[in-house]
Design an enzyme around this catalytic site. Structure first.
Site, PDB file in Angstrom:
ATOM      1  N   ARG A   1      26.923  13.232  61.997  1.00 36.34           N
ATOM      2  CA  ARG A   1      27.093  13.028  63.435  1.00 36.34           C
ATOM      3  C   ARG A   1      28.353  12.210  63.723  1.00 36.34           C
ATOM      4  O   ARG A   1      28.672  11.283  62.985  1.00 36.34           O
ATOM      5  CB  ARG A   1      25.870  12.318  64.025  1.00 36.34           C
ATOM      6  CG  ARG A   1      24.604  13.159  63.983  1.00 36.34           C
ATOM      7  CD  ARG A   1      23.421  12.400  64.536  1.00 36.34           C
ATOM      8  NE  ARG A   1      23.076  11.249  63.697  1.00 36.34           N
ATOM      9  CZ  ARG A   1      22.057  10.431  63.959  1.00 36.34           C
ATOM     10  NH1 ARG A   1      21.299  10.631  65.025  1.00 36.34           N
ATOM     11  NH2 ARG A   1      21.793   9.422  63.155  1.00 36.34           N
TER      12      ARG A   1
ATOM     13  N   ASP B   1      30.680  10.034  66.783  1.00 36.58           N
ATOM     14  CA  ASP B   1      30.504   9.256  68.003  1.00 36.58           C
ATOM     15  C   ASP B   1      31.303   9.834  69.162  1.00 36.58           C
ATOM     16  O   ASP B   1      32.124  10.742  68.984  1.00 36.58           O
ATOM     17  CB  ASP B   1      30.944   7.809  67.762  1.00 36.58           C
ATOM     18  CG  ASP B   1      30.061   7.087  66.769  1.00 36.58           C
ATOM     19  OD1 ASP B   1      28.865   7.421  66.699  1.00 36.58           O
ATOM     20  OD2 ASP B   1      30.569   6.199  66.065  1.00 36.58           O
TER      21      ASP B   1
ATOM     22  N   TYR C   1      36.917  11.646  56.379  1.00 34.27           N
ATOM     23  CA  TYR C   1      37.448  11.304  57.699  1.00 34.27           C
ATOM     24  C   TYR C   1      38.944  11.021  57.589  1.00 34.27           C
ATOM     25  O   TYR C   1      39.424  10.533  56.563  1.00 34.27           O
ATOM     26  CB  TYR C   1      36.760  10.062  58.266  1.00 34.27           C
ATOM     27  CG  TYR C   1      35.423  10.321  58.901  1.00 34.27           C
ATOM     28  CD1 TYR C   1      35.325  10.629  60.262  1.00 34.27           C
ATOM     29  CD2 TYR C   1      34.254  10.245  58.154  1.00 34.27           C
ATOM     30  CE1 TYR C   1      34.090  10.849  60.849  1.00 34.27           C
ATOM     31  CE2 TYR C   1      33.014  10.474  58.741  1.00 34.27           C
ATOM     32  CZ  TYR C   1      32.941  10.769  60.099  1.00 34.27           C
ATOM     33  OH  TYR C   1      31.719  10.991  60.678  1.00 34.27           O
TER      34      TYR C   1
ATOM     35  N   ARG D   1      36.117   3.291  61.604  1.00 30.70           N
ATOM     36  CA  ARG D   1      36.867   2.629  62.679  1.00 30.70           C
ATOM     37  C   ARG D   1      36.941   1.116  62.463  1.00 30.70           C
ATOM     38  O   ARG D   1      37.954   0.481  62.786  1.00 30.70           O
ATOM     39  CB  ARG D   1      36.238   2.963  64.026  1.00 30.70           C
ATOM     40  CG  ARG D   1      36.420   4.418  64.421  1.00 30.70           C
ATOM     41  CD  ARG D   1      35.520   4.809  65.580  1.00 30.70           C
ATOM     42  NE  ARG D   1      35.795   3.995  66.760  1.00 30.70           N
ATOM     43  CZ  ARG D   1      35.024   4.008  67.849  1.00 30.70           C
ATOM     44  NH1 ARG D   1      33.934   4.780  67.883  1.00 30.70           N
ATOM     45  NH2 ARG D   1      35.332   3.259  68.891  1.00 30.70           N
TER      46      ARG D   1
END
Length: 260
Positions: A49, A51, A109, A196
């Protein structure tokens, strides 16, 4: 029949991947489109998932259906019912034992930073702007402390619902290409906001506000309040998961060296 799909999306205008009641989500749009093609309700399960505001280069999902369509029909039918910001890249029939989340061996990522004095115009939806000069080599050296299995509590959001904070980072790199700095991270799994939060600390190291050794100190301290701020969602893209070759998925989501 169980079918796997590769999904690309611009996450800017979504409240994230997961279906919600209070705003648009990628999952809801995809399920609506697939339900029209299948002529029955469809629910999908994803590899990971994302954000609100985070993008997907090749999210992998699976769903079960009794509808008989060829793979091209699923792709074209879904795309014709999806908003312009979401596309189905490929479709594959898979064994009933395949699960997009649990069969994934790793996830990747990429974080893009536009490092120049002037803000972005064309790429504003897909990068984070940093006007101060960044030392990408320094950031790369600091990031190597994250390799391996660790307690990543220092980079875990307070809202994270994971059962435990231990994750294994398989590869991490920071490199510069012209005015852009790329942070690439691959791990077995990620905590909420983990990438992040890591980038937020690396930015401080890149600006020479903290030492190279600070990243290792943060990791050992397990204190989120000491680490850097959470970097903006716009620069983050879920590149995709990796699977073993025997599932028969496209090469870009297979483990390195695998020959599907």
């Amino acid at each position: 029949m169980r079918i796997a799909l590769g999904i690309e999306y611009d996450g800017t205008d979504f409240f994230g991947w997961q279906r919600l009641t209070q705003g648009p989500s990628v999952q809801a749009k995809l399920e609506q489109a697939l339900s029209r093609v299948a002529a029955h309700p469809v629910e999908v399960s994803c590899a990971g998932r994302t954000d609100a505001g985070v993008h997907g280069r090749c999210q992998v999902v699976h769903f079960d259906t009794e509808a008989r369509r060829d793979m091209r029909g699923w792709i074209l039918g879904a795309c014709s019912n999806l908003p312009a910001s979401v596309a189905v890249l490929w479709a594959r029939p898979v064994l009933e034992s395949f699960h997009a989340r649990y069969a994934a061996r790793s996830r990747r990522y990429r974080y893009r930073i536009l490092n120049r004095p002037v803000r972005a115009a064309l790429d504003a939806r897909y990068v984070t702007w940093e006007r101060l000069p960044l030392d990408a080599e320094r950031m790369h050296t600091a990031a190597q402390a994250l390799l391996g299995e660790h307690d990543f509590s220092a980079f875990r959001a307070l809202s994270c619902q994971a059962a435990h904070p231990r994750r294994t980072i398989l590869a991490v790199s920071v490199r510069r290409e012209g005015e852009q700095v790329f942070v690439d991270v691959e791990a077995n799994a990620f905590l909420h906001h983990m990438v992040r939060n890591i980038v937020g600390s690396l930015l401080m190291i890149g600006r020479h506000e903290q030492s190279v050794e600070w990243m290792a100190e943060l990791l050992a301290g397990c204190d989120r309040q000491v680490a850097g701020p959470t970097a903006a969602a716009s620069g983050l893209t879920f590149v995709g998961p990796r699977y073993e070759a025997h599932w028969g998925l496209p090469q870009d989501v297979c483990l390195p060296g695998a020959d599907p």
